[in-house]
Design a protein around this motif. Sequence first.
Motif, mmCIF file in Angstrom:
data_model
loop_
_atom_site.group_PDB
_atom_site.id
_atom_site.type_symbol
_atom_site.label_atom_id
_atom_site.label_comp_id
_atom_site.label_asym_id
_atom_site.label_seq_id
_atom_site.Cartn_x
_atom_site.Cartn_y
_atom_site.Cartn_z
ATOM 1 N N GLN A 144 20.069 32.750 4.029
ATOM 2 C CA GLN A 144 19.588 33.337 5.566
ATOM 3 C C GLN A 144 20.676 33.430 6.562
ATOM 4 O OE1 GLN A 144 16.401 34.091 5.894
ATOM 5 N NE2 GLN A 144 16.895 35.126 7.928
ATOM 6 N N ILE A 177 22.434 36.691 5.877
ATOM 7 C CA ILE A 177 21.362 37.592 6.434
ATOM 8 C C ILE A 177 21.790 37.813 7.933
ATOM 9 C CG2 ILE A 177 19.095 38.496 6.827
ATOM 10 C CD1 ILE A 177 18.517 37.384 3.952
ATOM 11 N N GLU A 178 21.618 36.588 8.738
ATOM 12 C CA GLU A 178 21.832 36.631 10.105
ATOM 13 C C GLU A 178 23.279 37.209 10.552
ATOM 14 O OE1 GLU A 178 19.444 36.283 12.608
ATOM 15 O OE2 GLU A 178 18.232 36.089 10.740
ATOM 16 N N SER A 179 24.284 36.811 9.617
ATOM 17 C CA SER A 179 25.615 37.476 9.830
ATOM 18 C C SER A 179 25.666 38.900 9.970
ATOM 19 C CB SER A 179 26.633 36.735 9.172
ATOM 20 O OG SER A 179 26.679 35.409 9.188
ATOM 21 N N ALA A 180 24.998 39.397 8.847
ATOM 22 C CA ALA A 180 24.926 40.820 8.696
ATOM 23 C C ALA A 180 24.200 41.673 9.780
ATOM 24 C CB ALA A 180 24.506 41.260 7.275
ATOM 25 N N ARG A 181 22.999 40.987 10.076
ATOM 26 C CA ARG A 181 22.508 41.672 11.320
ATOM 27 C C ARG A 181 22.981 41.678 12.642
ATOM 28 N NH1 ARG A 181 16.322 38.793 9.860
ATOM 29 N NH2 ARG A 181 15.759 40.463 7.968
ATOM 30 N N ASN A 182 23.767 40.605 12.892
ATOM 31 C CA ASN A 182 24.469 40.452 13.853
ATOM 32 C C ASN A 182 25.674 41.150 14.060
ATOM 33 O OD1 ASN A 182 22.264 38.971 15.029
ATOM 34 N ND2 ASN A 182 23.141 36.911 14.368
ATOM 35 N N TRP A 183 26.223 41.506 13.173
ATOM 36 C CA TRP A 183 27.458 42.071 13.067
ATOM 37 C C TRP A 183 27.449 43.634 13.773
ATOM 38 C CZ3 TRP A 183 29.101 46.457 9.491
ATOM 39 C CH2 TRP A 183 30.335 46.765 9.434
ATOM 40 N N GLU A 184 28.229 43.740 14.630
ATOM 41 C CA GLU A 184 28.336 45.240 15.449
ATOM 42 C C GLU A 184 28.998 46.360 14.653
ATOM 43 O OE1 GLU A 184 29.516 44.813 19.367
ATOM 44 O OE2 GLU A 184 28.000 43.295 19.885
ATOM 45 N N LYS A 225 24.389 51.815 10.185
ATOM 46 C CA LYS A 225 24.497 50.497 9.436
ATOM 47 C C LYS A 225 22.896 50.272 9.028
ATOM 48 C CE LYS A 225 23.997 46.609 11.429
ATOM 49 N NZ LYS A 225 24.112 45.185 11.973
ATOM 50 N N ARG A 226 22.969 49.755 7.663
ATOM 51 C CA ARG A 226 21.602 49.564 7.126
ATOM 52 C C ARG A 226 21.941 48.217 6.253
ATOM 53 N NH1 ARG A 226 18.381 54.227 4.292
ATOM 54 N NH2 ARG A 226 16.970 52.447 4.411
ATOM 55 N N LEU A 227 20.973 47.334 6.317
ATOM 56 C CA LEU A 227 20.901 46.091 5.261
ATOM 57 C C LEU A 227 19.834 46.136 4.401
ATOM 58 C CD1 LEU A 227 21.799 43.136 5.128
ATOM 59 C CD2 LEU A 227 20.258 42.483 6.903
#
Length: 828
Positions: A555, A558-565, A571-573
């Motif tokens: 988790q 996942i949060e690091s990837a979502r918050n990455w600018e 950008k897609r996760l």
Amino acid sequence: MVWRMCFPRGSRFNTLLLAGAIIFFGYLLLHDARDTGDIAPPLGLNGGVKKESDAWAGMEQAVGGPKEGTEAVAVVDEKQVVEGKSDGSGKMGSPVENAHEQPKQELSQAGQQQEGQQVPPAEPEQHEKQPEKQPEKQPEKQPQEMPPAEAVQPEQPLPAKEQSPQNQAESEKDTEKEENPEDESSGPEEELQEGSSSIKAAVTNPNEALANDLDGLLQTRAHPVHKTVTLLYVNSGQKDMVVNWICYVRNLNISNYIFLATDAPMLDFLKSMGVPAALREANGVSKEEEGGQYKYRSHNFLLLMLGRTLAVLDILKRGYSVLLADTDAVWLDDPWPHIMDRVQEGNEVIAQFDPSSGGQLCGGFLFLKSTDIVLKFWGQVASDFAADIVLKEKGRKHDEQQLINHYVRSKKFKMKTHRLNPSLFPSGTAFFDRSGWKNYAKGSPWPIVVHNNYIIGHNAKVERFQRFGMWRVLDVDNGVCVSHPSISQNEIMRRQSEQLKLTVKVLMTPDRVAAGQRILTSLAAADYGTNHTVDVKIYIDHVERFDDNANSRKQTLIESARNWEWNHGNKRLHVRQDFAGASRQWLEAWRPMTGEDNHIVVVVDGSAVLSRYWHTWLLRALDEYYFTPDNVDPRLYGISLERPGRCIDTVKKGLPPRQCQLDPAGDPGPFKYQLISPLAQVLFPYHWLQFIQWYEVRRYRKGYEPTFAHLETNLLVAAERKAGREPPYHAYFTAFAAERGWYNLHVRGGNGKGFAVGWPGSEGMVVDGSTVEEEDWGDDAIRLPPVDQLPILDYQLNEILNPGALEHRDFALGGVYPTEKVKRGAAQ
């Protein structure tokens, strides 16, 4: 024979026989007014009854050397040597390819004469009394029944399903009609399926008018500087062997070879394929058995071989050096650089040999430099060979190879002779029967030419080639080879740099949270200019082994990837709900669509760190090596951003891998290397799609193992199989690139640095190397020479001079060709 029907055996037999021989040699001395050399008398013509050892001593008579404007010897035409008529069919089987198949015990004794053997008596006074004009009757005995090529009826090609070597040989027995060259315009080369290619398309030069005579062939095909040429002497019974030989040679871009056909149908076949050929009829050869198959060392067999000996003499006299080669061999690499290195050392006669034969030279792969002494040597061989065929008594049938080795051992001719390394030029016994091919899979230098000799029978040779993956003939009659798919020129031309779509795919695992954060940080910090778009797709795998913190780590990632600018594109996760592992992530990350030529994907492992300049350098490399049509290498499957390190070979299964390192202080710049990068790899769409399709077939092929040579990936495959798991993708790709002969573009940055480095472990490990930074970004670091000037390295970091050689190592692939011990002589 005619004289045997006319004269029954009796007390006058030997006298009559030798009288005919003496007539022949008397004519030889007079038939060419330009010949001023002194011809050595044939064996046994010095008078009296001799032991065989004395007969050999008689060979010490010197042959007159070539003088300006003269011939080397008078024996220049087999028409003056033999009796009998040709049946005109041209179907003579495959005697030439069996010319060097002597059993071991015979080879070890060749040229060594037994005491007590006698030769027929000869009376010198008959030589003086023989009428000089008697030989003029001989032309009446020459064959006149051969119809002109245009008068022969065309042969109907067999259906494709019947083109096996066995029924092909049978079909040649049932017909004596030649093929119709005009049918080739609508032949299969215009409808070739993927995986095949036509010889005609490969060897024909539209700007070169094919010469019809020997002089024209030599002028257009011999090496323009060294005046060297490969000679292949063939007949209609060798069509499939000829096609197989060309299938290999064309991959090596070798052009200095010529064929001399002994019959008109074979000449027509060669010319219809665009192969450089001329007619050199083997006069006097008659059909001895049904189908024209000649027994090894029979009279007809020796006559055919004499024609080849005389053809070599003709070429040497014209000032060209000759590599005499058999078609029952595969050229895995270009032998000419190796041969010319030996010539530079002063050698004049260079040949293949088998150590078990006592060091005898093989006449099936023999180089002769055109010098005065070699001309005298070969003239003597031709003269004595012709004499023995005329005498044709028991114990007197010395063939070309025996004579060659006799004179080399006798040192009568002061020539420097070199025996080629049997590891690089193995015989059939060494490579096939003694399982010598396994040595190359364990670390020996790769072979250059493998000779399929020491086995008798055309079909036996074909079967042995097929068993070891060395048979590339798909359609004999139309000259079609089995070949790997290759990118077309149209696909290359569709590439447009202004339409480039660049996507980075980052593959992460939940147990490497800090590593995942590092790759995203380095990716965002790179220089992308102002007008370039780069899309990023992040793939996070599921947890492999659950513990108290497993879901928490996932988790967090996942949060690091979502918050990455990300400000340079989309950008897609992608988050997986089942565990895939590295192999599935790689294989499922991208499946290119056909025609997606301008889409480039960079697959980056979550443990990598990228240089600030990776994107800047990549665009330059793509522009130079991908989007410039005349600077494209079809074998180049992608670009590695990783700092080049060790190779992956291991000397022996079960031992720790032997790591060999690239010199980090070596010259910076790109080079071609077969290994794919698991850390940061740029994928070209055509080549990656070829691998995906190949993988989907090979993965489910029974018995297939993605192993090759002595690589450490083989150990990984064995370990995964033992654990009940599928081998990783990079083991499959390693075998794939080995089978296709493809390679990757690697780069050594300034100060030995790379554009991507990685943490091999999980958290807190020291970085593996350092990335290219501003101080390393000099002119040398971005130097991009033309693609054909880049060095090529195989998996073992051996430099490869000819890229086609990489495609010829099929026999070292696992799960495809023999891996069990081959019984000696089993192919017989």
